[in-house]
Design a protein around this motif. Structure first.
Motif, mmCIF file in Angstrom:
data_model
loop_
_atom_site.group_PDB
_atom_site.id
_atom_site.type_symbol
_atom_site.label_atom_id
_atom_site.label_comp_id
_atom_site.label_asym_id
_atom_site.label_seq_id
_atom_site.Cartn_x
_atom_site.Cartn_y
_atom_site.Cartn_z
ATOM 1 N N LEU A 29 0.764 -1.156 0.498
ATOM 2 C CA LEU A 29 0.301 0.128 0.155
ATOM 3 C C LEU A 29 0.588 1.936 -0.268
ATOM 4 O O LEU A 29 1.854 1.444 0.323
ATOM 5 C CB LEU A 29 -0.280 -0.161 1.210
ATOM 6 C CG LEU A 29 -2.394 -0.946 1.351
ATOM 7 C CD1 LEU A 29 -2.853 -0.731 2.512
ATOM 8 C CD2 LEU A 29 -2.750 -0.755 0.042
ATOM 9 N N ASP A 30 0.120 2.470 -0.482
ATOM 10 C CA ASP A 30 0.772 3.382 -0.475
ATOM 11 C C ASP A 30 -0.268 4.785 -0.470
ATOM 12 O O ASP A 30 -0.890 4.743 -1.012
ATOM 13 C CB ASP A 30 1.472 4.281 -2.307
ATOM 14 C CG ASP A 30 2.483 5.912 -2.028
ATOM 15 O OD1 ASP A 30 2.514 5.466 -1.138
ATOM 16 O OD2 ASP A 30 3.160 5.423 -2.890
ATOM 17 N N VAL A 31 0.364 5.031 1.351
ATOM 18 C CA VAL A 31 -1.176 6.440 1.442
ATOM 19 C C VAL A 31 -0.637 7.873 1.962
ATOM 20 O O VAL A 31 0.287 7.053 2.308
ATOM 21 C CB VAL A 31 -1.485 5.728 2.753
ATOM 22 C CG1 VAL A 31 -2.494 3.901 2.206
ATOM 23 C CG2 VAL A 31 -0.175 4.767 4.268
ATOM 24 N N VAL A 32 -1.622 7.896 2.111
ATOM 25 C CA VAL A 32 -1.080 9.430 2.825
ATOM 26 C C VAL A 32 -1.706 9.723 4.231
ATOM 27 O O VAL A 32 -3.460 9.542 3.842
ATOM 28 C CB VAL A 32 -0.963 10.573 1.870
ATOM 29 C CG1 VAL A 32 -1.255 11.590 2.619
ATOM 30 C CG2 VAL A 32 -0.022 10.393 0.842
ATOM 31 N N ALA A 69 -0.311 1.243 11.559
ATOM 32 C CA ALA A 69 1.123 0.918 10.849
ATOM 33 C C ALA A 69 2.558 0.744 11.501
ATOM 34 O O ALA A 69 2.428 -0.801 10.516
ATOM 35 C CB ALA A 69 0.681 2.304 9.323
ATOM 36 N N HIS A 70 2.590 0.704 12.010
ATOM 37 C CA HIS A 70 4.191 0.130 13.066
ATOM 38 C C HIS A 70 3.299 -0.591 13.571
ATOM 39 O O HIS A 70 4.650 -1.491 13.417
ATOM 40 C CB HIS A 70 4.057 1.926 13.495
ATOM 41 C CG HIS A 70 5.459 2.999 12.953
ATOM 42 N ND1 HIS A 70 6.223 2.811 12.805
ATOM 43 C CD2 HIS A 70 5.060 4.324 12.275
ATOM 44 C CE1 HIS A 70 7.109 3.941 11.925
ATOM 45 N NE2 HIS A 70 6.046 5.044 12.063
ATOM 46 N N SER A 103 8.704 2.634 3.389
ATOM 47 C CA SER A 103 9.511 3.910 4.076
ATOM 48 C C SER A 103 8.624 5.046 4.510
ATOM 49 O O SER A 103 7.399 4.188 4.636
ATOM 50 C CB SER A 103 9.529 4.715 2.143
ATOM 51 O OG SER A 103 9.085 4.565 1.319
ATOM 52 N N GLU A 104 8.813 6.010 5.302
ATOM 53 C CA GLU A 104 7.640 7.218 5.637
ATOM 54 C C GLU A 104 9.061 8.528 5.493
ATOM 55 O O GLU A 104 9.729 8.606 5.809
ATOM 56 C CB GLU A 104 7.595 6.273 6.956
ATOM 57 C CG GLU A 104 6.403 7.275 8.082
ATOM 58 C CD GLU A 104 6.776 6.792 9.253
ATOM 59 O OE1 GLU A 104 5.616 7.780 9.914
ATOM 60 O OE2 GLU A 104 7.439 5.859 10.081
ATOM 61 N N THR A 109 0.797 12.074 6.425
ATOM 62 C CA THR A 109 2.450 11.254 6.545
ATOM 63 C C THR A 109 2.204 10.095 5.377
ATOM 64 O O THR A 109 1.736 9.226 5.002
ATOM 65 C CB THR A 109 1.982 10.309 7.822
ATOM 66 O OG1 THR A 109 2.637 11.188 9.293
ATOM 67 C CG2 THR A 109 3.400 9.444 7.712
ATOM 68 N N HIS A 110 3.320 10.081 5.061
ATOM 69 C CA HIS A 110 2.777 9.390 3.161
ATOM 70 C C HIS A 110 3.966 8.152 3.989
ATOM 71 O O HIS A 110 5.322 8.356 3.892
ATOM 72 C CB HIS A 110 4.423 10.161 2.653
ATOM 73 C CG HIS A 110 3.693 9.009 0.793
ATOM 74 N ND1 HIS A 110 4.976 9.654 -0.308
ATOM 75 C CD2 HIS A 110 3.052 8.488 0.309
ATOM 76 C CE1 HIS A 110 4.425 8.808 -1.528
ATOM 77 N NE2 HIS A 110 4.180 8.024 -0.290
ATOM 78 N N ILE A 111 3.509 6.720 4.226
ATOM 79 C CA ILE A 111 3.890 5.433 4.464
ATOM 80 C C ILE A 111 3.674 4.952 3.053
ATOM 81 O O ILE A 111 2.374 4.388 2.476
ATOM 82 C CB ILE A 111 3.186 5.344 5.160
ATOM 83 C CG1 ILE A 111 3.195 5.983 6.796
ATOM 84 C CG2 ILE A 111 3.724 3.345 5.933
ATOM 85 C CD1 ILE A 111 2.280 5.713 7.783
ATOM 86 N N GLN A 112 4.756 4.180 2.937
ATOM 87 C CA GLN A 112 4.405 3.092 1.827
ATOM 88 C C GLN A 112 4.962 1.637 2.753
ATOM 89 O O GLN A 112 5.647 1.765 3.556
ATOM 90 C CB GLN A 112 5.937 3.160 0.569
ATOM 91 C CG GLN A 112 5.403 3.779 -0.017
ATOM 92 C CD GLN A 112 6.702 4.439 -1.557
ATOM 93 O OE1 GLN A 112 7.182 3.259 -1.317
ATOM 94 N NE2 GLN A 112 6.905 4.488 -2.552
#
Length: 436
Positions: free
Chosen positions: A385-388, A400-401, A408-409, A416-419
């Motif tokens: 997933l690629d989310v903001v 998520a953590h 990546s973050e 917060t942009h997280i892959q």
């Protein structure tokens, strides 16, 4: 009979350690046995030691089929009785389960002071010694009463012997009446225990559903008794689950959190150990505990690599897993106690079991490799997933953590942009925040 009396020690089971009894063990070699008789008797001796008895003699017989009256032949039964007298034994333990009538007939042959029990009764006695939680004690008590019920016959024969002269008062059948009273008491007790266990099972189910609803990956430890499951969970999670070199040291399942190197949290559950010829009454009584295995995402089948019978133990565990409906769950075989093996023996095992993990819970050898295998299994069903995530949803960043593998973050204007790699339970949560 307010409490089930120990079959090893006269009185409550907890008195077992006060005086070690002397036991004679009996094995019957029959065609088609899965285990060599010598190995099975060696395990029976360990069981007796765990229960608080010293084996002073053993005897065997080869039969095509068990004798319906005494399991062994009448001549062998007399030989066992004489051996018990010579060795001043307190009990005779048969390696196979006896029918109530076989047990009653054998008790007529041996001295009255000598108890005759079978492998099932011995295992029940050990479970009674080691059960600590309320649920564990109830599960053991249920299995004990189910075992006891068909064996009540003849317990009141002394009353009948006092009426052999006939005459007035000889026709009421007090012994049979008492037998029926006892049977009714045991039936009521079984019903009462089942009702209480059902309530505790509902509570356990709520706890499980809470864990399942969290989307956390669930690992269950299964294996032969004394394979080192408790030592392994202690090594992994830093917990203090009871662990020592005794059969059935752990009866109550224990669940602990564990953080994988990628940051994802999983749960690891220690469960009751299995054994060959595991009594079906125990499998039924411990159903709610064994459900911890059937509800897992991954089973770590812990094997004692130092045991000469590890292959037979593997088959025994697989048989129980199939019996409880867990055979289809993904499983990793984990060979423990590898620190006790010579290097060439260990290499030979690696070649024979290329997909297994090899470690020592005592020294820590191989633990990192096993954790890597768990992490790989945990991410097998993941979706990338690629989310903001908006800054006001810090709770989702924490989730998520805890539950996902962060690739990546970055911090951007919108959030917060997280892959990440997310499990099936988390995909629906994070999908609305997918990066366009």
């Amino acid at each position: 009979m307010t409490e089930y009396q120990s079959v090893i020690q006269k009185g409550p089971a907890t008195q077992c350690e006060e005086r070690r009894e002397r036991a004679v063990i009996v094995g019957v070699d029959r065609p088609g046995l899965e285990w060599p008789l010598e190995s099975s008797l060696a395990e029976l001796e360990r069981l007796a030691d765990t229960a608080g008895a010293d084996v002073v003699a053993s005897t065997t017989q080869r039969l095509d089929a068990p004798n319906p009256r005494t399991f062994v032949g009448s001549g062998k039964a007399e030989e066992i009785a004489e051996l018990a007298r010579t060795c001043e034994a307190d009990l005779v333990i048969f390696d196979d389960e006896l029918t109530p009538s076989q047990q009653a007939n054998l008790e007529k042959v041996v001295d009255k002071a000598v108890k005759v029990i079978d492998r099932t009764a011995l295992i029940l006695d050990i479970f009674a010694l080691h059960a600590t939680s309320k649920e564990g004690r109830l599960q053991v008590r249920l299995a004990q009463n189910q075992y006891l019920y068909p064996r009540l016959r003849g317990m009141w024969a002394h009353l009948a012997s006092n009426r052999m002269g006939g005459g007035v008062g000889s026709r009421f059948g007090e012994g049979e009446s008492q037998l029926e009273v006892d049977r009714r008491m045991v039936r009521k007790r079984i019903t009462s225990i089942r009702r209480e266990l059902a309530h505790l099972s509902d509570v356990r189910q709520l706890q499980r559903e809470s864990r399942y609803g969290s989307g956390m990956f669930k690992v269950a430890l299964a294996g032969y008794t004394n394979a080192g499951k408790s030592s392994l969970i202690n090594r992994l999670t830093g917990s203090d689950v009871l662990s020592y070199d005794k059969l059935f040291a752990t009866l109550d399942s224990t669940t602990r959190k564990f953080e994988l190197p990628e940051g994802r949290e999983i749960t690891v559950t220690d469960t009751v150990g299995f054994i060959q010829k595991l009594p079906t009454t125990l499998v039924e009584a411990f159903k709610s505990t064994l459900d911890e295995i059937t509800g897992a995402d991954l089973i770590l089948h812990v094997v004692d690599a130092s045991s000469s019978e590890f292959e037979s133990q593997i088959e025994a565990v697989r048989g129980v897993l199939d019996q409880i409906g867990a055979a289809s769950i993904g499983t990793i075989e984990v060979f423990n106690k590898c620190d006790l093996l010579e290097d060439d023996v260990l290499e030979g095992l690696r070649r024979r079991f290329p997909h297994a993990q090899f470690l020592s819970a005592r020294t820590g050898f191989g633990i990192d490799d096993m954790v890597g295998a768990i992490a790989h299994a945990a991410s097998a069903a993941d979706t990338k997933l690629d989310v903001v995530i908006p800054y006001q949803r810090g709770d989702l960043v924490s989730l998520a953590h805890e539950r996902c593998h962060i690739v990546s973050e970055d911090h951007e204007a919108d959030g917060t942009h997280i892959q990440m790699l997310a499990g099936p339970a988390q995909v629906a949560v994070f999908l609305p925040f997918a990066h366009s």
